[in-house]
Design a protein around this motif. Structure first.
Motif, mmCIF file in Angstrom:
data_model
loop_
_atom_site.group_PDB
_atom_site.id
_atom_site.type_symbol
_atom_site.label_atom_id
_atom_site.label_comp_id
_atom_site.label_asym_id
_atom_site.label_seq_id
_atom_site.Cartn_x
_atom_site.Cartn_y
_atom_site.Cartn_z
ATOM 1 N N GLY A 33 27.800 49.393 72.593
ATOM 2 C CA GLY A 33 27.738 47.983 72.969
ATOM 3 C C GLY A 33 26.318 47.471 73.059
ATOM 4 O O GLY A 33 26.007 46.368 72.585
ATOM 5 N N VAL A 34 25.437 48.269 73.641
ATOM 6 C CA VAL A 34 24.030 47.879 73.736
ATOM 7 C C VAL A 34 23.424 47.742 72.337
ATOM 8 O O VAL A 34 22.715 46.778 72.045
ATOM 9 C CB VAL A 34 23.241 48.900 74.588
ATOM 10 C CG1 VAL A 34 21.746 48.688 74.464
ATOM 11 C CG2 VAL A 34 23.671 48.805 76.042
ATOM 12 N N CYS A 35 23.722 48.698 71.463
ATOM 13 C CA CYS A 35 23.217 48.637 70.086
ATOM 14 C C CYS A 35 23.756 47.404 69.364
ATOM 15 O O CYS A 35 23.024 46.754 68.612
ATOM 16 C CB CYS A 35 23.583 49.905 69.328
ATOM 17 S SG CYS A 35 22.686 51.352 69.905
ATOM 18 N N LEU A 36 25.000 47.082 69.585
ATOM 19 C CA LEU A 36 25.598 45.907 68.957
ATOM 20 C C LEU A 36 24.909 44.625 69.440
ATOM 21 O O LEU A 36 24.629 43.728 68.640
ATOM 22 C CB LEU A 36 27.100 45.856 69.241
ATOM 23 C CG LEU A 36 27.866 44.717 68.589
ATOM 24 C CD1 LEU A 36 27.827 44.862 67.070
ATOM 25 C CD2 LEU A 36 29.303 44.698 69.081
ATOM 26 N N VAL A 37 24.626 44.539 70.730
ATOM 27 C CA VAL A 37 23.933 43.362 71.261
ATOM 28 C C VAL A 37 22.548 43.238 70.636
ATOM 29 O O VAL A 37 22.129 42.145 70.220
ATOM 30 C CB VAL A 37 23.848 43.436 72.809
ATOM 31 C CG1 VAL A 37 22.880 42.403 73.360
ATOM 32 C CG2 VAL A 37 25.227 43.239 73.408
ATOM 33 N N TYR A 38 21.806 44.350 70.535
ATOM 34 C CA TYR A 38 20.487 44.311 69.902
ATOM 35 C C TYR A 38 20.588 43.884 68.440
ATOM 36 O O TYR A 38 19.761 43.124 67.941
ATOM 37 C CB TYR A 38 19.796 45.664 69.998
ATOM 38 C CG TYR A 38 19.183 45.946 71.336
ATOM 39 C CD1 TYR A 38 18.647 44.938 72.122
ATOM 40 C CD2 TYR A 38 19.141 47.237 71.823
ATOM 41 C CE1 TYR A 38 18.086 45.200 73.344
ATOM 42 C CE2 TYR A 38 18.571 47.513 73.057
ATOM 43 C CZ TYR A 38 18.047 46.496 73.814
ATOM 44 O OH TYR A 38 17.480 46.763 75.022
ATOM 45 N N LEU A 39 21.596 44.366 67.738
ATOM 46 C CA LEU A 39 21.783 44.014 66.339
ATOM 47 C C LEU A 39 22.069 42.523 66.189
ATOM 48 O O LEU A 39 21.531 41.866 65.282
ATOM 49 C CB LEU A 39 22.916 44.851 65.745
ATOM 50 C CG LEU A 39 23.148 44.721 64.255
ATOM 51 C CD1 LEU A 39 21.932 45.224 63.482
ATOM 52 C CD2 LEU A 39 24.378 45.508 63.843
ATOM 53 N N VAL A 40 22.889 41.966 67.057
ATOM 54 C CA VAL A 40 23.200 40.534 67.011
ATOM 55 C C VAL A 40 21.948 39.712 67.303
ATOM 56 O O VAL A 40 21.663 38.720 66.609
ATOM 57 C CB VAL A 40 24.349 40.188 67.992
ATOM 58 C CG1 VAL A 40 24.477 38.695 68.194
ATOM 59 C CG2 VAL A 40 25.652 40.776 67.502
ATOM 60 N N ILE A 41 21.163 40.116 68.302
ATOM 61 C CA ILE A 41 19.931 39.388 68.625
ATOM 62 C C ILE A 41 18.955 39.445 67.462
ATOM 63 O O ILE A 41 18.354 38.423 67.086
ATOM 64 C CB ILE A 41 19.297 39.947 69.916
ATOM 65 C CG1 ILE A 41 20.165 39.581 71.115
ATOM 66 C CG2 ILE A 41 17.878 39.417 70.102
ATOM 67 C CD1 ILE A 41 19.748 40.243 72.410
ATOM 68 N N GLY A 43 19.673 39.841 64.315
ATOM 69 C CA GLY A 43 20.220 38.994 63.250
ATOM 70 C C GLY A 43 19.968 37.520 63.505
ATOM 71 O O GLY A 43 19.624 36.765 62.585
ATOM 72 N N LEU A 44 20.121 37.080 64.756
ATOM 73 C CA LEU A 44 19.862 35.676 65.091
ATOM 74 C C LEU A 44 18.389 35.327 64.904
ATOM 75 O O LEU A 44 18.058 34.257 64.375
ATOM 76 C CB LEU A 44 20.302 35.392 66.526
ATOM 77 C CG LEU A 44 21.811 35.391 66.778
ATOM 78 C CD1 LEU A 44 22.103 35.257 68.268
ATOM 79 C CD2 LEU A 44 22.466 34.261 66.004
ATOM 80 N N VAL A 45 17.503 36.218 65.333
ATOM 81 C CA VAL A 45 16.065 35.975 65.155
ATOM 82 C C VAL A 45 15.721 35.887 63.674
ATOM 83 O O VAL A 45 14.975 35.006 63.236
ATOM 84 C CB VAL A 45 15.235 37.065 65.868
ATOM 85 C CG1 VAL A 45 13.770 37.003 65.467
ATOM 86 C CG2 VAL A 45 15.371 36.920 67.374
ATOM 87 N N MET A 46 16.259 36.806 62.881
ATOM 88 C CA MET A 46 15.992 36.779 61.437
ATOM 89 C C MET A 46 16.550 35.509 60.789
ATOM 90 O O MET A 46 15.925 34.940 59.898
ATOM 91 C CB MET A 46 16.578 38.018 60.770
ATOM 92 C CG MET A 46 15.869 39.293 61.121
ATOM 93 S SD MET A 46 14.113 39.253 60.741
ATOM 94 C CE MET A 46 14.169 39.199 58.974
ATOM 95 N N ALA A 47 17.716 35.057 61.227
ATOM 96 C CA ALA A 47 18.303 33.836 60.672
ATOM 97 C C ALA A 47 17.414 32.626 60.965
ATOM 98 O O ALA A 47 17.238 31.756 60.108
ATOM 99 C CB ALA A 47 19.703 33.625 61.241
ATOM 100 N N VAL A 48 16.834 32.583 62.146
ATOM 101 C CA VAL A 48 15.932 31.477 62.497
ATOM 102 C C VAL A 48 14.640 31.576 61.693
ATOM 103 O O VAL A 48 14.127 30.567 61.184
ATOM 104 C CB VAL A 48 15.648 31.473 64.019
ATOM 105 C CG1 VAL A 48 14.526 30.524 64.367
ATOM 106 C CG2 VAL A 48 16.904 31.107 64.788
#
Length: 148
Positions: A33-41, A43-48
């Motif tokens: 779960g922690v790894c998934l949260v880091y991956l989502v964050i 991804g959001l930073v890269m998208a911006v």
């Protein structure tokens, strides 16, 4: 120094804990779960960042480079606190079963080795070899100017 009786009062407490498969899976799911949260964050930073113009990205990269030294200062303070409070950290780890009672004195003796290795880590990984070479060459240039 830490008395062994204060760390591990009885031999009965030293008995191994039963292996519980459900606890292992809970820990693994928590880490996933922690790894998934880091991956989502990330991804959001890269998208911006992908949507930004190149001129703005150069400014962001320059700001991040300057902010790196704040992180190095935080790491240096954390290292100083760890070295200063090392006996307390070892005592805490011994009461939690992380350090075996027979190893407490050995781990206490690691204080300055730990400080040395973390200092090397901060110098070569955090600061970087390139910055160290630039600093060294600047010091050499200043020394040549003073000697002349």
């Amino acid at each position: 120094m830490i008395e062994r009786s204060a760390v591990h009062p009885t031999a009965q407490d030293a008995s191994p804990k039963p292996d519980r498969a459900d606890g292992r899976w809970a820990r693994r799911l928590r880490w996933a779960g922690v790894c998934l949260v880091y991956l989502v964050i990330a991804g959001l930073v890269m998208a911006v960042l992908v949507q930004q113009p190149v001129s703005r990205l150069e400014g962001i990269a320059a700001s991040a480079h300057r902010a790196r030294y704040v992180g190095l200062a935080v790491q240096a303070v954390a290292l100083g606190l760890l070295v200063a409070f090392w006996p307390g950290v070892v005592r805490w780890a011994a009461t939690r079963g992380i350090v075996a009672p027979t190893e407490v004195h050995q781990v206490l003796a690691w204080r300055w080795k730990l400080a040395g290795w973390f200092t090397v880590f901060i110098l070569f990984v955090g600061i970087g070899v390139g910055d160290l070479v630039h600093f060294g060459s600047a010091v050499m240039q200043a020394a040549r100017g003073i000697v002349r």
